[in-house]
Design a protein around this motif. Structure first.
Motif, PDB file in Angstrom:
ATOM      1  N   ALA A  73     -33.484 -21.937  38.165  1.00 55.28           N
ATOM      2  CA  ALA A  73     -34.868 -21.652  37.771  1.00 55.28           C
ATOM      3  C   ALA A  73     -34.827 -20.924  36.433  1.00 55.28           C
ATOM      4  CB  ALA A  73     -35.566 -20.801  38.813  1.00 55.28           C
ATOM      5  N   MET A  74     -35.595 -21.449  35.480  1.00 56.27           N
ATOM      6  CA  MET A  74     -35.706 -20.793  34.175  1.00 56.27           C
ATOM      7  C   MET A  74     -37.005 -20.003  34.170  1.00 56.27           C
ATOM      8  SD  MET A  74     -34.375 -23.707  31.472  1.00 56.27           S
ATOM      9  CE  MET A  74     -35.772 -24.823  31.706  1.00 56.27           C
ATOM     10  N   HIS A  75     -36.865 -18.685  34.081  1.00 61.38           N
ATOM     11  CA  HIS A  75     -38.027 -17.813  33.968  1.00 61.38           C
ATOM     12  C   HIS A  75     -38.134 -17.411  32.500  1.00 61.38           C
ATOM     13  CE1 HIS A  75     -38.376 -17.510  38.343  1.00 61.38           C
ATOM     14  NE2 HIS A  75     -37.061 -17.485  38.354  1.00 61.38           N
ATOM     15  N   ASP A  76     -39.151 -16.657  32.165  1.00 57.61           N
ATOM     16  CA  ASP A  76     -39.287 -16.250  30.767  1.00 57.61           C
ATOM     17  C   ASP A  76     -38.204 -15.235  30.420  1.00 57.61           C
ATOM     18  OD1 ASP A  76     -41.307 -18.050  30.266  1.00 57.61           O
ATOM     19  OD2 ASP A  76     -42.884 -16.637  30.780  1.00 57.61           O
ATOM     20  N   ASN A  77     -37.170 -15.763  29.792  1.00 60.06           N
ATOM     21  CA  ASN A  77     -36.011 -15.049  29.254  1.00 60.06           C
ATOM     22  C   ASN A  77     -34.961 -14.612  30.261  1.00 60.06           C
ATOM     23  OD1 ASN A  77     -36.813 -15.538  26.633  1.00 60.06           O
ATOM     24  ND2 ASN A  77     -38.089 -13.724  26.599  1.00 60.06           N
ATOM     25  N   ASN A  96     -31.693 -21.860  23.720  1.00 58.69           N
ATOM     26  CA  ASN A  96     -31.576 -21.676  22.283  1.00 58.69           C
ATOM     27  C   ASN A  96     -32.909 -21.770  21.554  1.00 58.69           C
ATOM     28  OD1 ASN A  96     -28.587 -21.423  21.935  1.00 58.69           O
ATOM     29  ND2 ASN A  96     -28.695 -23.326  23.075  1.00 58.69           N
ATOM     30  N   VAL A  97     -34.005 -21.715  22.306  1.00 52.39           N
ATOM     31  CA  VAL A  97     -35.312 -21.612  21.674  1.00 52.39           C
ATOM     32  C   VAL A  97     -35.251 -20.311  20.872  1.00 52.39           C
ATOM     33  CG1 VAL A  97     -37.759 -21.197  22.107  1.00 52.39           C
ATOM     34  CG2 VAL A  97     -36.524 -22.916  23.453  1.00 52.39           C
ATOM     35  N   PRO A  98     -35.685 -20.309  19.604  1.00 55.00           N
ATOM     36  CA  PRO A  98     -35.527 -19.110  18.781  1.00 55.00           C
ATOM     37  C   PRO A  98     -35.996 -17.833  19.478  1.00 55.00           C
ATOM     38  CG  PRO A  98     -36.274 -20.902  17.425  1.00 55.00           C
ATOM     39  CD  PRO A  98     -36.309 -21.395  18.861  1.00 55.00           C
ATOM     40  N   GLY A  99     -35.092 -16.874  19.529  1.00 55.71           N
ATOM     41  CA  GLY A  99     -35.365 -15.571  20.095  1.00 55.71           C
ATOM     42  C   GLY A  99     -35.017 -15.437  21.565  1.00 55.71           C
ATOM     43  N   HIS A 100     -34.916 -16.533  22.297  1.00 56.25           N
ATOM     44  CA  HIS A 100     -34.683 -16.455  23.738  1.00 56.25           C
ATOM     45  C   HIS A 100     -33.249 -16.038  24.069  1.00 56.25           C
ATOM     46  CE1 HIS A 100     -38.377 -19.114  24.948  1.00 56.25           C
ATOM     47  NE2 HIS A 100     -38.632 -18.324  23.922  1.00 56.25           N
ATOM     48  N   ALA A 151     -39.763 -22.356  35.457  1.00 53.14           N
ATOM     49  CA  ALA A 151     -40.733 -21.569  36.212  1.00 53.14           C
ATOM     50  C   ALA A 151     -41.440 -20.542  35.335  1.00 53.14           C
ATOM     51  CB  ALA A 151     -40.020 -20.858  37.369  1.00 53.14           C
ATOM     52  N   GLY A 152     -41.178 -20.596  34.029  1.00 54.90           N
ATOM     53  CA  GLY A 152     -41.790 -19.648  33.105  1.00 54.90           C
ATOM     54  C   GLY A 152     -43.062 -20.193  32.484  1.00 54.90           C
ATOM     55  N   SER A 153     -43.609 -19.442  31.535  1.00 56.16           N
ATOM     56  CA  SER A 153     -44.820 -19.867  30.830  1.00 56.16           C
ATOM     57  C   SER A 153     -44.513 -20.346  29.415  1.00 56.16           C
ATOM     58  CB  SER A 153     -45.827 -18.713  30.787  1.00 56.16           C
ATOM     59  OG  SER A 153     -45.271 -17.613  30.093  1.00 56.16           O
ATOM     60  N   LEU A 154     -43.217 -20.386  29.049  1.00 53.43           N
ATOM     61  CA  LEU A 154     -42.777 -20.821  27.723  1.00 53.43           C
ATOM     62  C   LEU A 154     -41.870 -22.037  27.837  1.00 53.43           C
ATOM     63  CD1 LEU A 154     -41.716 -17.282  26.409  1.00 53.43           C
ATOM     64  CD2 LEU A 154     -43.895 -18.462  25.984  1.00 53.43           C
ATOM     65  N   VAL A 155     -41.708 -22.785  26.754  1.00 56.23           N
ATOM     66  CA  VAL A 155     -40.715 -23.856  26.698  1.00 56.23           C
ATOM     67  C   VAL A 155     -39.348 -23.202  26.769  1.00 56.23           C
ATOM     68  CG1 VAL A 155     -39.682 -25.644  25.240  1.00 56.23           C
ATOM     69  CG2 VAL A 155     -42.173 -25.420  25.346  1.00 56.23           C
ATOM     70  N   HIS A 156     -38.454 -23.770  27.598  1.00 58.41           N
ATOM     71  CA  HIS A 156     -37.094 -23.245  27.724  1.00 58.41           C
ATOM     72  C   HIS A 156     -36.076 -24.370  27.733  1.00 58.41           C
ATOM     73  CE1 HIS A 156     -38.182 -19.101  28.239  1.00 58.41           C
ATOM     74  NE2 HIS A 156     -38.966 -19.374  29.267  1.00 58.41           N
ATOM     75  N   GLU A 157     -34.849 -23.983  27.402  1.00 57.69           N
ATOM     76  CA  GLU A 157     -33.732 -24.916  27.355  1.00 57.69           C
ATOM     77  C   GLU A 157     -32.646 -24.473  28.325  1.00 57.69           C
ATOM     78  OE1 GLU A 157     -30.957 -26.816  23.858  1.00 57.69           O
ATOM     79  OE2 GLU A 157     -31.264 -24.646  23.827  1.00 57.69           O
ATOM     80  N   PHE A 158     -31.976 -25.444  28.928  1.00 61.05           N
ATOM     81  CA  PHE A 158     -30.764 -25.217  29.715  1.00 61.05           C
ATOM     82  C   PHE A 158     -29.689 -25.988  28.974  1.00 61.05           C
ATOM     83  CE2 PHE A 158     -27.664 -26.591  32.902  1.00 61.05           C
ATOM     84  CZ  PHE A 158     -27.358 -25.395  33.520  1.00 61.05           C
ATOM     85  N   ALA A 208     -32.846 -12.495  23.433  1.00 63.61           N
ATOM     86  CA  ALA A 208     -33.559 -11.662  24.406  1.00 63.61           C
ATOM     87  C   ALA A 208     -32.844 -11.622  25.756  1.00 63.61           C
ATOM     88  CB  ALA A 208     -34.987 -12.174  24.581  1.00 63.61           C
ATOM     89  N   GLY A 209     -31.722 -12.333  25.859  1.00 61.51           N
ATOM     90  CA  GLY A 209     -30.932 -12.274  27.072  1.00 61.51           C
ATOM     91  C   GLY A 209     -30.993 -13.504  27.955  1.00 61.51           C
ATOM     92  N   MET A 210     -31.571 -14.597  27.471  1.00 63.57           N
ATOM     93  CA  MET A 210     -31.667 -15.803  28.291  1.00 63.57           C
ATOM     94  C   MET A 210     -30.358 -16.577  28.188  1.00 63.57           C
ATOM     95  SD  MET A 210     -34.806 -18.373  28.766  1.00 63.57           S
ATOM     96  CE  MET A 210     -34.830 -19.474  30.162  1.00 63.57           C
ATOM     97  N   VAL A 211     -29.362 -16.063  28.900  1.00 65.71           N
ATOM     98  CA  VAL A 211     -28.025 -16.653  28.902  1.00 65.71           C
ATOM     99  C   VAL A 211     -27.378 -16.344  30.251  1.00 65.71           C
ATOM    100  CG1 VAL A 211     -27.050 -14.621  27.768  1.00 65.71           C
ATOM    101  CG2 VAL A 211     -25.827 -16.790  27.652  1.00 65.71           C
ATOM    102  N   GLY A 212     -26.620 -17.303  30.770  1.00 66.67           N
ATOM    103  CA  GLY A 212     -25.905 -17.121  32.019  1.00 66.67           C
ATOM    104  C   GLY A 212     -24.452 -17.519  31.846  1.00 66.67           C
ATOM    105  N   ASP A 213     -23.609 -17.050  32.752  1.00 70.80           N
ATOM    106  CA  ASP A 213     -22.166 -17.322  32.689  1.00 70.80           C
ATOM    107  C   ASP A 213     -21.789 -18.500  33.571  1.00 70.80           C
ATOM    108  OD1 ASP A 213     -21.431 -15.183  30.974  1.00 70.80           O
ATOM    109  OD2 ASP A 213     -21.528 -13.804  32.666  1.00 70.80           O
TER     110      ASP A 213
END
Length: 183
Positions: free
Chosen positions: A56-60, A166-170, A82-89, A173-178
């Motif tokens: 699930a991708m939440h906002d950041n 990799n959406v600019p700023g995401h 599951a967020g309110s912004l465009v996100h990338e995996f 802001a910590g939107m990264v997983g291992d």
């Protein structure tokens, strides 16, 4: 929030994504995928999938924040924004994510990526005017709020990998997983 909060890497990933509604299986690259196959694995065959991992991708942030895999394993990722912004995996090394950022920014600069949506008409215009688009690499999904997608990936060596937005700023802001390789 700035409605153009997206990087060039996201822009690149978007062009191909637009051609497959709901399922994005590509990453744009000016340099043939940043050496992707040798570094991180390759798109997997559905018949070789050993398990499915839901993300699930939440906002950041992502849920879960860590995924363990084995070298040679083929995993199906089912990803929901599951967020309110465009996100990338995007599956890559930290260095590859940094390089992908300029491509995502290009999508923002051309009006393709906005905070909460993807402008498909702007993506078509960008591709027509720039003469290039997404390459079918298989390591990335770019999703609008509420969208889901699927990515099948075969992991190779014990590289230090991440899944990130990799959406600019995401990413910043910590939107990264291992992605941890089991030994």
């Amino acid at each position: 929030m700035n409605t153009r909060l997206i990087s060039r890497a996201a822009a690149a990933a978007l062009a191909f994504t637009l051609s497959i509604p709901g399922i994005a299986v590509a990453q744009m690259s000016h340099g043939g995928g940043h050496g992707m196959a040798a570094a991180i694995g390759q798109p997997g065959d559905a018949s070789a999938v050993s398990r499915t991992v839901e993300i699930a991708m939440h906002d950041n942030y992502y849920e879960p924040e860590t995924v363990s895999v084995s070298a040679g394993e083929t995993v199906r990722f089912v990803v929901k924004n599951a967020g309110s912004l465009v996100h990338e995996f995007n599956i890559a090394t930290a260095e590859m994510h940094a390089a992908h950022g300029s491509e995502m920014q290009m999508l923002v600069d051309h009006g393709v990526l906005m905070a909460d949506r993807i402008d498909r008409e702007a993506a078509k215009k960008m591709k027509a005017s720039m003469g290039h688009g997404m390459h079918e690499a298989g390591n990335s999904l770019l999703l609008e709020p509420g969208q889901s997608g699927e990515l099948i990936w075969r992991f190779e060596h014990g590289k230090d990998l991440e899944f990130a937005c990799n959406v600019p700023g995401h990413y910043q802001a910590g939107m990264v997983g291992d992605i941890r390789m089991a030994h």
